[in-house]
Design an enzyme around this catalytic site. Structure first.
Site, PDB file in Angstrom:
ATOM      1  NE  ARG A   1     -37.106 -60.350  23.904  1.00  0.00           N
ATOM      2  CZ  ARG A   1     -36.262 -60.178  24.906  1.00  0.00           C
ATOM      3  NH1 ARG A   1     -36.220 -61.060  25.887  1.00  0.00           N
ATOM      4  NH2 ARG A   1     -35.455 -59.144  24.943  1.00  0.00           N
TER       5      ARG A   1
ATOM      6  CD  GLU B   1     -34.568 -65.768  34.013  1.00  0.00           C
ATOM      7  OE1 GLU B   1     -34.834 -66.586  33.101  1.00  0.00           O
ATOM      8  OE2 GLU B   1     -33.457 -65.177  34.084  1.00  0.00           O
TER       9      GLU B   1
END
Length: 664
Positions: free
Chosen positions: A337, A453
């Site tokens: 990404r 996360e």
């Protein structure tokens, strides 16, 4: 402060198995006497609360949503990685470990990443047993597809709804524990402070968002699974409610924030269309399996498209620049990404962008439609089908694979992606930084754990696609149920923690004072306007690329903005009522402090790696240039309003060779 990662001894491949077999345990009769608080009910939080409840602990679970099912985990659409090697294409636990380390640009902890790769296999079995409707091949076996940064197919998926389906599986496991009484669920409660007694995390202060009441909750330990902080940029793919408050309040109580400058910019998002927007929409990375990324070669063609005089269909094949395939032939459109995002930025900066703003590139499915159409026609015994038939059959295949994503894109953009190439542009998506944790997922504050996360541990400087769901479920189902015992085994003689302790009263009073202070400012500017201004500073100076001059300027700007906020923000209503603006004000205040630490972290790291691209440090070809001799460490920041302090955890790479990433 010396950071001890508590990595167990032994070879990498055997480390987790041996450690799990020899670690301290809490007997079933003692688990019933121990209370655990879990904050957050996304994949990591729901999985942890359900599993800890099943083990016999008394769990209190908290979400600021009206239901655990509203957690932002549902937005992870594309899939979940696992080293099952169902495709027989060379995958293995080691290869998943290596791809994750390499994809993170060699800035993650080897031991944690290898454990993640190991337990990835168990996640799929667990979720299938829960009834998660993964896609299947013709013969009934689970299907796989590729994702960015890898050369094997290891991503399991449920169309473009993988996160939602996995969350439903975790939610039903959680619901079962709620029904048995082992988990007590607190909906619409937001954690506003961490309570420490004798240096250990022993509870939280939470606000009932419906009544405004500030409440105390005690436990033997606290688990935070509250997601990432991407909304510090205001515009991101995160839900509007996603915030950093729970984690940041822990930082204010002494927890360390690790690698905060590592922000993931996702390459396939619906482009910004105007100043009025409050969030951005992610188009799943799974689309890059079949979509080809390109821009016009000629500046005049790009200008004509921006002005609405041409469409992507008007540009002949020879005038298209498939720049990812050109620059990175080995991986093509499936580069990681960070690489794909920077390449899109370069294309647009050179004037080849295609949206009215000039900030978009094409993601084109025309060739995939033809390829799939021919294959399906051949399977149906059509040996000389015309182009219309091929196109029709190809669109049917694409619809089966990505139909909900295409529908979502059309609703937002007003363009039919089956007919016209999609327009996409990078946007803030995931944050690799988070609370510093050791191998047990415990922060430097004893008894405070962080999952998913909310911690920093697995993804280094860039997360590979389809790894967020993997980490969340690994931490919740298969790691924390074991490692939490390392702390709780020493707490079995600790009596029930009482909220009458003076530390709870002190923390509650501090929160009530802050909330009232926000109400009493009675300024002239909305909370939203401050958040928008903060986001622009962060995106401009600490976004896809950074430089020392800009970062220094940004720190000054954020400090000035913070001073202005506390003098001129307007928060309507009162403290003791349903007051969304008051919720938002506290979250934005926390973002402003976090933003400064992100900038300091980016300024300190004089190298480029993964999602952190310093313009002063790049190769002759414009790629990220790491400086391993000086920066192969985790930067863990302690908050101080005057001058935050940084501690280092040195990273050692004994099982992979440190080398420049290449996807060419």
């Amino acid at each position: 402060m010396k950071l001890d990662a508590k990595i167990p001894a032994g070879s990498l491949a055997e480390k987790w198995t041996k450690y799990r077999s020899t670690m301290d345990l809490v007997a079933p009769n003692n688990k019933r006497r121990i209370d655990v608080i879990v904050v957050g009910t996304g994949l990591a939080g729901a999985a942890a609360a359900a599993t800890l409840g099943e083990l016999g602990y008394n769990v209190k679970a908290f979400t600021f949503h009206d239901s655990p099912r509203r957690a932002h985990s549902i937005a992870a659409q594309g899939g979940i990685n696992a080293a099952k090697n169902y495709q027989n294409d060379g995958d293995s636990v080691y290869r998943l470990f290596y791809d994750t380390i390499k994809g993170g640009d060699y800035r993650s902890r080897e031991a944690n990443v290898h454990r993640l790769a190991e337990v990835s296999r168990d996640i799929i079995d667990q979720c299938v047993a829960q009834g998660v409707p993964f896609a299947r091949e013709y013969g009934g076996l689970l299907a796989n597809r590729s994702f960015g940064g890898v050369q094997v197919s290891r991503t399991f998926y449920a169309r473009g709804q993988t996160g939602q389906q996995l969350l439903l599986g975790a939610y039903q496991a959680l619901s079962r524990q709620i029904s048995t009484g082992s988990v007590e669920m607190y909906n619409r409660h937001e954690m506003l402070d961490l309570v420490k007694i004798d240096g250990k995390a022993r509870g939280i202060i939470a606000r009932n968002l419906l009544t405004g009441k500030v409440e105390r909750f005690a436990a033997h330990c606290v688990v935070l699974a509250t997601g990432g902080y991407g909304n510090v940029f205001y515009l991101s793919t995160n839900a509007m409610g996603s915030n950093v408050t729970a984690a940041w309040r822990a930082v204010r109580r002494g927890a360390l924030m690790a690698n905060p400058c590592y922000t993931q910019i996702h390459p396939t998002c619906v482009p910004v269309s105007g100043e009025y927007q409050s969030k951005l929409t992610l188009m799943s990375e799974s689309l890059r399996n079949d979509g080809r990324v390109w821009v016009p070669k000629k500046l005049e063609d790009a200008e004509a498209i921006r002005q609405g005089k041409k469409t992507g269909l008007d540009i002949p094949e020879e005038d298209r620049d498939y720049y990812l395939e050109r620059r990175y032939p080995a991986f093509g459109n499936l580069v990681p990404r960070d690489v794909a995002s920077r390449a899109a930025k370069v294309a647009c900066d050179e004037g080849n962008g295609v949206a009215p703003t000039g900030l978009a590139v094409f993601l084109d499915f025309a060739s995939a439609i033809q390829r799939y159409g021919k294959s399906r026609a051949h399977s149906a015994g059509m040996h000389n089908p015309n182009k219309e038939t091929i196109t029709k059959l190809g669109k049917e295949v694409i619809k089966e694979k990505y139909g909900n994503l295409f529908q979502m894109y059309e609703k937002i953009s007003g363009e039919n992606p089956y007919e016209y190439p999609m327009k996409i542009y990078p946007a803030v998506h995931y944050t690799m930084g988070g609370l510093w944790v050791d191998y047990n997922l415990e922060t430097n504050v004893p008894g405070l754990f962080a999952l998913g996360e909310a911690n920093f541990s697995d993804h280094g400087a860039n997360r590979l696609g389809a790894s967020a769901l993997m980490q969340g479920l690994a931490d919740g189902y298969f790691v924390i149920p074991y490692t939490i015992g390392q702390f709780l085994s020493k707490e079995i003689r600790t009596p029930k923690i009482e909220t009458s302790a003076p530390e709870f009263a002190e923390a509650e009073k501090a929160i009530e004072t802050q909330l009232q202070k926000l109400i009493d400012i009675k300024g002239n500017q909305s909370v939203e306007s401050f958040h928008r201004r903060l986001g622009k500073i962060m995106w401009e100076y600490c976004g896809m690329s950074r430089n020392a001059e800009g970062l220094k300027k940004a720190r000054t700007m954020i400090r000035e903005l913070r001073d202005e906020f506390w003098k001129d923000v307007f928060v309507p209503g009162t403290v003791d009522e349903f007051n969304p603006e008051l919720e938002k004000a506290g979250r934005v205040a926390d973002f402003m402090e976090l933003g400064e630490v992100m900038i300091l972290d980016a300024l300190d790291r004089n190298e480029s790696c993964g999602g952190h691209f310093r313009e002063e440090h790049k190769t002759a070809e414009g790629e990220a240039l790491r400086r391993d001799e000086e920066y192969a460490y985790v930067a863990a920041w302690e908050w101080d309003e005057k001058e935050p302090k940084m501690y280092k955890e040195e990273l050692s790479f004994d099982n992979v060779e440190l080398k420049t990433r290449s996807y060419k």
